[in-house]
Structures are given as structure tokens and as C-alpha cells.
Design an enzyme around this catalytic site. Structure first.
Site, PDB file in Angstrom:
ATOM      1  N   HIS A  68      -8.172   8.612   2.164  1.00  0.00           N
ATOM      2  CA  HIS A  68      -7.441   9.876   2.315  1.00  0.00           C
ATOM      3  C   HIS A  68      -8.373  11.036   2.057  1.00  0.00           C
ATOM      4  CE1 HIS A  68      -6.932   8.301  -1.791  1.00  0.00           C
ATOM      5  NE2 HIS A  68      -6.965   9.564  -2.205  1.00  0.00           N
ATOM      6  N   CYS A 102       0.864  -1.185   0.000  1.00  0.00           N
ATOM      7  CA  CYS A 102       0.000   0.000   0.000  1.00  0.00           C
ATOM      8  C   CYS A 102       0.903   1.238   0.000  1.00  0.00           C
ATOM      9  CB  CYS A 102      -0.936   0.027   1.206  1.00  0.00           C
ATOM     10  SG  CYS A 102      -1.786   1.621   1.387  1.00  0.00           S
TER      11      CYS A 102
HETATM   12  P1  DGP Z   1      -7.039   9.900  -5.330  1.00  0.00           P
HETATM   13  O1  DGP Z   1      -7.044  10.096  -6.805  1.00  0.00           O
HETATM   14  O2  DGP Z   1      -8.202  10.594  -4.632  1.00  0.00           O
HETATM   15  O3  DGP Z   1      -6.884   8.448  -4.940  1.00  0.00           O
HETATM   16  O4  DGP Z   1      -5.746  10.687  -4.801  1.00  0.00           O
HETATM   17  C1  DGP Z   1      -4.503  10.116  -4.670  1.00  0.00           C
HETATM   18  C2  DGP Z   1      -3.534  11.256  -4.592  1.00  0.00           C
HETATM   19  O5  DGP Z   1      -2.290  10.738  -4.162  1.00  0.00           O
HETATM   20  C3  DGP Z   1      -3.268  11.963  -5.918  1.00  0.00           C
HETATM   21  O6  DGP Z   1      -3.732  13.312  -5.838  1.00  0.00           O
HETATM   22  C4  DGP Z   1      -1.760  11.937  -6.086  1.00  0.00           C
HETATM   23  C5  DGP Z   1      -1.266  11.506  -4.733  1.00  0.00           C
HETATM   24  N1  DGP Z   1      -0.082  10.665  -4.781  1.00  0.00           N
HETATM   25  C6  DGP Z   1       0.066   9.511  -5.493  1.00  0.00           C
HETATM   26  N2  DGP Z   1       1.276   8.979  -5.278  1.00  0.00           N
HETATM   27  C7  DGP Z   1       1.913   9.825  -4.400  1.00  0.00           C
HETATM   28  C8  DGP Z   1       3.189   9.811  -3.782  1.00  0.00           C
HETATM   29  O7  DGP Z   1       4.020   8.922  -3.978  1.00  0.00           O
HETATM   30  N3  DGP Z   1       3.483  10.840  -2.951  1.00  0.00           N
HETATM   31  C9  DGP Z   1       2.593  11.863  -2.699  1.00  0.00           C
HETATM   32  N4  DGP Z   1       2.979  12.826  -1.875  1.00  0.00           N
HETATM   33  N5  DGP Z   1       1.365  11.888  -3.240  1.00  0.00           N
HETATM   34  C10 DGP Z   1       1.039  10.882  -4.084  1.00  0.00           C
END
Ligand code: DGP
Length: 114
Positions: free
Chosen positions: A100, A4
Site C-alpha cells: 500500500h 488479508c
Molecule cells: P502500515 O503501517 O504502513 O502497514 O499501514 C497500514 C495502515 O492501515 C495504517 O496506517 C492503518 C491502516 N488501517 C489498518 N486497518 C485499517 C482498516 O480496517 N481500515 C482502514 N481504512 N485503514 C486501516
């Protein structure tokens, strides 16, 4: 939970820019910001999405909402306003299956939510 992404971020195995942390939650900057302020608040325990809310202890759910408030406060957007979004499932385009809350603000947001 193994494999995850957000559990790995919480454990520090994948780097992130921490904004806030308490016993039950962790908040960090979104890697692809959609607004001037874009922070993700996640529970430290693995919960697939808000669709599992009935199986989640009340104190964890409350801690998430309170962490969003703390983030808004520390980011200086508590007065100007902000949006809390939690995508759940395919139609909402949820891409990371660990519940989230996007905290978005720092600018005038779109009136449209969909
Ligand atoms: P959702 O589409 O609602 O599942 O949002 C997931 C969010 O997570 C998306 O806006 C981008 C963010 N995200 C994905 N991978 C990473 C990561 O490795 N680091 C950070 N800081 N954010 C991430």
C-alpha cells in the site's frame, strides 16, 4: 487472498471510505490519519509489499503511482504537495502485509522521514 485485511476491504467485506477506484487499484481513507489528508492506495491483486516489486506486472506498479496522483488531484493537494510512503517489512513498521501507498498531505509535513 483469505485473511488479508486489505483484500477484504477491496472486496467490500470490511467497510471503508472510498476515495478512488479503477480496474487495478482501490484508494480509501486511513483509519488512523497521520495528516489532514491520509489516503491508502492499494493494488486490487494481493502483493505482500514493495519488496515483491520484481514479481509484479509493470502495469500494476504504474497504476498504483498513477492512482496516487489521481488521489492527490481529487483531494486538492496536487499543487500544495504531498508525500507517498510505502512501508515494507519490520524495520519500516509495515503492519498490513498487502502493498500500500500512503498519500499524505493537506498540511506542511515534517522534514524528517525517519
Ligand atoms: P502500515 O503501517 O504502513 O502497514 O499501514 C497500514 C495502515 O492501515 C495504517 O496506517 C492503518 C491502516 N488501517 C489498518 N486497518 C485499517 C482498516 O480496517 N481500515 C482502514 N481504512 N485503514 C486501516
Amino acid at each position: 487472498m483469505e485473511n488479508c485485511l486489505f483484500c477484504s476491504i477491496i472486496e467490500g467485506k470490511i467497510p471503508s471510505t472510498k476515495v478512488y477506484e479503477d480496474e487495478k487499484t482501490y484508494a480509501f481513507r486511513d483509519i488512523h490519519p497521520m495528516a489532514k489528508t491520509h489516503v491508502l492506495v492499494v493494488p486490487k491483486c494481493h502483493i505482500p509489499s514493495a519488496a515483491s516489486a520484481s514479481e509484479v506486472p509493470d502495469d500494476v506498479l504504474a497504476a498504483c503511482l498513477r492512482a496516487c496522483q489521481k488521489v492527490a488531484q481529487s483531494e486538492g493537494i496536487i499543487e500544495s504537495g504531498y508525500r507517498i510512503v510505502s512501508n515494507a517489512g519490520p524495520d519500516a513498521c509495515q503492519s498490513v502485509p498487502h502493498m500500500h501507498f500512503h498519500v499524505l498531505g493537506g498540511q506542511k509535513l515534517s522534514e524528517s522521514m525517519a
